[in-house]
Design a protein around this motif. Structure first.
Motif, mmCIF file in Angstrom:
data_model
loop_
_atom_site.group_PDB
_atom_site.id
_atom_site.type_symbol
_atom_site.label_atom_id
_atom_site.label_comp_id
_atom_site.label_asym_id
_atom_site.label_seq_id
_atom_site.Cartn_x
_atom_site.Cartn_y
_atom_site.Cartn_z
ATOM 1 N N ASP A 109 -25.944 19.777 1.581
ATOM 2 C CA ASP A 109 -25.847 21.173 2.010
ATOM 3 C C ASP A 109 -25.972 21.305 3.523
ATOM 4 O O ASP A 109 -25.596 22.329 4.078
ATOM 5 N N ARG A 110 -26.498 20.275 4.181
ATOM 6 C CA ARG A 110 -26.625 20.292 5.639
ATOM 7 C C ARG A 110 -25.456 19.605 6.330
ATOM 8 O O ARG A 110 -24.926 20.128 7.306
ATOM 9 N N ILE A 111 -25.056 18.454 5.834
ATOM 10 C CA ILE A 111 -24.007 17.691 6.518
ATOM 11 C C ILE A 111 -22.643 17.854 5.862
ATOM 12 O O ILE A 111 -21.641 17.363 6.402
ATOM 13 N N GLY A 112 -22.591 18.517 4.715
ATOM 14 C CA GLY A 112 -21.343 18.707 3.993
ATOM 15 C C GLY A 112 -21.229 17.723 2.840
ATOM 16 O O GLY A 112 -21.634 16.553 2.970
ATOM 17 N N PRO A 113 -20.685 18.155 1.698
ATOM 18 C CA PRO A 113 -20.627 17.280 0.518
ATOM 19 C C PRO A 113 -19.713 16.079 0.684
ATOM 20 O O PRO A 113 -19.995 15.005 0.131
ATOM 21 N N VAL A 114 -18.620 16.226 1.418
ATOM 22 C CA VAL A 114 -17.708 15.088 1.604
ATOM 23 C C VAL A 114 -18.370 14.019 2.467
ATOM 24 O O VAL A 114 -18.303 12.820 2.161
#
Length: 348
Positions: A219-224
Motif C-alpha cells: 500500500d506504500r510502494i505499490g502492489p506491482v
C-alpha cells in the motif's frame, strides 16, 4: 489433483461469481469442502482419496478462492494490499494450525475420528465465514454478461507479462513446501519426526505474517513493486540460503525467510490486477490469472523431485532450479511494471 482442478475451475467460477453474485458459490464451496473432509474419514483405498481430497476439494477451492481474494479490493482502496494479504494469510495460518491439530489427534483418536472432528471444525468456521462475507458494489452497478475469453486481455502484452510472472513463480514455489521435511530428515537423521516436520509449520506461520506485512508495504510502494520484490526475494532465499544450509538453525532460518516471501504472489495478485485493470471484473480476472499457475501447481514439485532423483539426491540442484525459476518470474514482471509506469521511484 486438487491444485490442478482448483486452477482450471477457478476460471469458470470466478466469472460466474462476477455475473451472479458470490454468496451462492461460497455456500456451494463450503458444502463441497465439508463433504470432502467427511468422506475422507471413510476412505480405505488410495483412489478414494483422489476423489475426495483431489477432485472434490479442488472443486470446493475453485468455488471459494477467486471470490475470497476479490472481496477486499471491493471494500478497500488505500489498504487494498494489506487487507488482501490478511485474507490470504488465513490459508497459511489455517494450514499451520490444522497440521498441528491433525498430528495431535491422529495417534490417540485414530484416522476416522480425527477427520470427522476436523470436518465439524471446518463446518463451524465456514458457516461463520459465509455470514461475514459481503460484496460491495457501487450504486447503479450492473452485472455484465459473461465473456469467457476476453480478447482485450489476451491482446495486451502487460497481461502476458503478469501471467508469465505467475507461471515461473509457481514452478519454484512448491519445492520447499513439499520437500522441506524430507530435506531436514536427510540432513539431520537423528531428529524426531516432529522436529523434522516443524520447519514446515514455521514456514506456514511465517507465510501468514509475510502476506500481511508485504500487503501493508504494498500500500506504500505499490502492489506491482511489492510483487517484484517478494518474488525476487523468494527466489534469492532459495538460491542463496537453501542451497547452503546443513544444520537445524539454518533450516529454521530458511523456513522463516522463505515463508515470509514465498506466498506473497498469491495475496498480491488481486491488488496487482486491480491496479492494472480496475476492480470491475476482478474475480473473473483472478480466475484467469490462476490459469498460469496450473503448470507449476501440477508439475513444479514433481520436477523438483525428478531433478533430485536424476542428480543422485543433490539438494542443491533442486534449490537452484526452484530459485532460478522464481528469479525469472520477477524479471518477466518488469515489462508490465515499466510499460504502465516508466518512472523507477514511483509507487505503482
Amino acid at each position: 489433483m486438487s491444485g490442478m482442478i482448483m486452477t482450471l475451475a477457478s476460471i469458470v467460477f470466478g466469472k460466474l461469481g462476477d455475473r451472479y453474485g458470490y454468496r451462492p458459490f461460497l455456500a456451494a464451496g463450503a458444502l463441497c469442502w465439508v463433504a470432502s473432509m467427511l468422506a475422507s474419514a471413510f476412505c480405505t483405498e488410495v483412489w478414494q482419496f483422489f476423489l475426495t481430497q483431489g477432485v472434490l476439494q479442488g472443486i470446493a477451492s475453485a468455488l471459494v478462492f477467486p471470490l475470497i481474494v476479490a472481496v477486499p479490493a471491493q471494500w478497500f482502496f488505500k489498504y487494498r494490499g494489506l487487507t488482501t494479504g490478511m485474507v490470504v494469510a488465513g490459508s497459511s495460518l489455517g494450514g499451520a494450525v490444522s497440521s498441528l491439530l491433525l498430528r495431535a489427534m491422529l495417534e490417540p483418536l485414530g484416522y476416522k475420528k480425527t477427520f470427522i472432528i476436523i470436518s465439524g471444525i471446518d463446518a463451524f468456521f465456514l458457516i461463520i465465514a459465509y455470514f461475514l462475507i459481503k460484496e460491495r458494489r457501487p450504486a447503479g452497478f450492473k452485472r455484465r454478461p459473461i465473456i469467457w475469453f476476453d480478447v482485450t486481455f489476451f491482446r495486451d502484452p502487460v497481461f502476458w507479462s503478469l501471467g508469465f510472472c505467475f507461471l515461473f513463480t509457481t514452478f519454484g514455489y512448491l519445492s520447499p513446501i513439499f520437500y522441506l521435511p524430507s530435506f531436514t530428515a536427510e540432513k539431520l537423521p537423528q531428529l524426531s519426526s516432529f522436529l523434522a516436520e516443524l520447519p514446515l509449520t514455521i514456514l506456514n506461520l511465517s507465510a501468514a505474517s509475510g502476506r500481511t506485512l508485504v500487503g501493508f508495504i504494498a500500500d506504500r510502494i505499490g502492489p506491482v513493486n511489492a510483487l517484484f520484490v517478494a518474488v525476487l526475494m523468494s527466489g534469492l532465499t532459495q538460491l542463496l540460503i537453501w542451497t547452503f544450509v546443513a544444520d537445524y538453525a539454518g533450516i529454521m532460518a530458511f523456513a522463516v525467510l522463505y515463508g515470509f516471501f514465498c506466498g506473497c504472489f498469491l495475496s498480491l495478485s488481486p491488488a496487482v490486477a486491480a491496479r492494472l485493470y480496475g476492480s470491475g471484473r476482478l474475480a473473473g480476472l483472478s480466475g484467469l490469472l490462476l490459469m498460469f499457475n496450473l503448470p507449476g501447481n501440477s508439475t513444479g514439485a514433481p520436477v523438483g523431485g525428478a531433478i533430485l532423483s536424476a542428480s543422485g539426491g543433490n539438494w542443491q540442484a533442486v534449490s537452484i532450479y526452484s530459485g532460478c525459476t522464481q528469479i525469472v518470474g520477477a524479471t518477466v514482471l518488469l515489462y508490465a511494471r515499466f510499460k504502465r509506469e516508466p518512472k523507477v521511484m514511483t509507487a505503482f
